[in-house]
Design a protein around this motif. Structure first.
Motif, PDB file in Angstrom:
ATOM      1  N   ALA A 113       0.836  -1.211   0.000  1.00 33.79           N
ATOM      2  CA  ALA A 113       0.000   0.000   0.000  1.00 33.79           C
ATOM      3  C   ALA A 113       0.868   1.257   0.000  1.00 33.79           C
ATOM      4  N   LEU A 130      -7.489   8.114 -13.626  1.00 32.97           N
ATOM      5  CA  LEU A 130      -8.412   7.350 -12.784  1.00 32.97           C
ATOM      6  C   LEU A 130      -9.591   8.185 -12.317  1.00 32.97           C
ATOM      7  N   PHE A 144     -14.713  11.895   0.948  1.00 29.61           N
ATOM      8  CA  PHE A 144     -14.010  11.009   1.873  1.00 29.61           C
ATOM      9  C   PHE A 144     -14.475  11.225   3.306  1.00 29.61           C
ATOM     10  N   TYR A 147     -18.341  10.382   3.955  1.00 29.10           N
ATOM     11  CA  TYR A 147     -18.703   8.958   3.909  1.00 29.10           C
ATOM     12  C   TYR A 147     -19.004   8.420   5.302  1.00 29.10           C
ATOM     13  N   SER A 187      -7.051  -5.807  -4.431  1.00 29.32           N
ATOM     14  CA  SER A 187      -8.072  -4.805  -4.749  1.00 29.32           C
ATOM     15  C   SER A 187      -8.295  -3.869  -3.567  1.00 29.32           C
ATOM     16  N   ASN A 188      -8.393  -4.443  -2.376  1.00 28.89           N
ATOM     17  CA  ASN A 188      -8.576  -3.640  -1.176  1.00 28.89           C
ATOM     18  C   ASN A 188      -7.364  -2.747  -0.934  1.00 28.89           C
ATOM     19  N   CYS A 189      -6.177  -3.287  -1.163  1.00 27.07           N
ATOM     20  CA  CYS A 189      -4.934  -2.529  -0.972  1.00 27.07           C
ATOM     21  C   CYS A 189      -4.874  -1.340  -1.933  1.00 27.07           C
ATOM     22  N   TYR A 190      -5.223  -1.574  -3.186  1.00 26.34           N
ATOM     23  CA  TYR A 190      -5.167  -0.499  -4.187  1.00 26.34           C
ATOM     24  C   TYR A 190      -6.137   0.626  -3.842  1.00 26.34           C
ATOM     25  N   ASN A 191      -7.344   0.271  -3.402  1.00 25.06           N
ATOM     26  CA  ASN A 191      -8.334   1.303  -3.082  1.00 25.06           C
ATOM     27  C   ASN A 191      -7.843   2.215  -1.966  1.00 25.06           C
ATOM     28  N   VAL A 192      -7.250   1.627  -0.936  1.00 28.57           N
ATOM     29  CA  VAL A 192      -6.732   2.438   0.172  1.00 28.57           C
ATOM     30  C   VAL A 192      -5.544   3.278  -0.290  1.00 28.57           C
ATOM     31  N   PHE A 194      -4.810   4.349  -3.322  1.00 27.32           N
ATOM     32  CA  PHE A 194      -5.239   5.414  -4.227  1.00 27.32           C
ATOM     33  C   PHE A 194      -5.858   6.584  -3.457  1.00 27.32           C
ATOM     34  N   THR A 195      -6.775   6.264  -2.530  1.00 22.27           N
ATOM     35  CA  THR A 195      -7.416   7.324  -1.757  1.00 22.27           C
ATOM     36  C   THR A 195      -6.375   8.085  -0.936  1.00 22.27           C
TER      37      THR A 195
END
Length: 331
Positions: A113, A130, A144, A147, A187-192, A194-195
């Motif tokens: 991450a 993106l 963010f 949410y 997938s979970n790692c990428y989302n965190v 990126f944000t």
């Protein structure tokens, strides 16, 4: 009514009920059987009373039914006792015995991450591919932070529990194949990542970590546990060790099912943190401190309580423990 013939026809069930009543411990299936026999023998007693009553037989069956009724209540108490045993022995022992898998999974996830996030921060032009600048700005300014208070806290917490439990169940269920579990984790790692990169690029790193850490320490650890257990399940048939492949998979599979049930409670706690603590008006350091204390309590539970439970022979494989099998560590 031919009383002798009736006794011959049903005495075997009476003896079976007598044996169940005398046992000091009943499994859930045996409790169900005891209740079924209790209802049958109650019918038998009614028939005997209305037909050709035998005072001694009636008294004996009445006494047996009274004892069975008390034993059925004890059987229900056993279920609660078994639940207590699960959370004090089986679940922490599973966490401890599989600790290398989920700790290494967590360290690899965190490292990746930071690598992904750092790369995106160093190459902001990739973020434009993106999302549009307006979308990224909206994420930083409103989306963010909003949410965490977008829904009423209770319904938000319930949704979080269900979502996280589903992700964990996928990680473990896909573990039979191995690679799908890695896909869920990535997938979970990428989302965190990126944000986090977007927030850092807009000088909002403090807000990002202030909002994600109070619940994320525990929540992500739960995901790491699920991912590690899923990968352990995959490895159980790749390298079964002293067991056969089927026996190894069955053993780890039963442990994995218990971990899923235990993680539901963990995610319920993290959901409470995310729904009530993360969006609270408390200063960031206080919110992070609360999350850190809860996270450290879980680590104590998994590594200290789990070690003590494993030392007594608990493995999380309830089926094997109940049969008294020689259990093999999954270290």
């Amino acid at each position: 009514m031919d009383l002798d013939a009736y006794i011959d026809a049903h005495s075997e069930q009476w003896r079976e009920l007598e044996q169940l009543v005398k046992r000091s411990r009943l499994s859930p299936d045996e409790v169900d059987r005891l209740v079924d026999l209790y209802e049958r023998v109650g019918t038998h007693l009614s028939v005997i009373r209305s037909g050709s009553p035998d005072p001694q037989l009636v008294m004996g069956l009445s006494n047996l039914l009274a004892r069975a009724r008390r034993r059925a209540g004890a059987g229900r108490a056993f279920v609660w006792g078994d639940l207590l045993r699960f959370f004090t022995r089986s679940f922490p022992a599973s966490l401890y015995l599989m600790r290398r898998w989920w700790i290494l999974t967590g360290l690899a996830w965190i490292g990746l991450a930071f690598v992904l996030g750092g790369y995106l921060v160093a190459h902001p032009e990739l973020m434009v591919r993106l999302g549009t600048p307006a979308e990224l700005q909206r994420l930083v300014d409103h989306d963010f932070e909003d949410y965490y208070s977008s829904d009423p806290a209770r319904s938000f917490a319930l949704r979080l529990v269900l979502n996280n439990a589903w992700v964990a169940a996928q990680c473990i269920a896909y573990g039979v194949l191995g690679f799908p579990t890695l896909s869920v984790l990535l997938s979970n790692c990428y989302n965190v990542a990126f944000t986090g990169a977007v927030m850092v690029n807009h000088q909002r790193a403090g807000l990002f970590f202030g909002l994600i850490l109070p619940h994320g320490l525990l929540e992500l650890t739960g995901i790491f546990v699920a991912g590690g257990v899923g990968l352990r399940l995959f490895w159980s048939w790749v390298a079964p060790g002293a067991r056969t492949r089927m026996s190894s998979m069955a053993h780890v599979g039963r442990q994995s099912l218990g971990v899923v049930l235990g993680l539901v409670v963990l995610f319920a706690v993290s959901a409470v943190l995310e729904a009530f603590i993360t969006p609270s008006p408390l200063p960031s350091f206080a919110r992070v401190a609360i999350g850190a204390v809860v996270w450290l309590a879980f680590l104590y539970y998994a590594l200290v309580v789990g070690r003590a439970a494993a030392a007594t022979g608990a493995t999380g494989d309830l089926d094997a423990e109940d049969r008294g099998e020689e259990l093999i560590s999954v270290d």
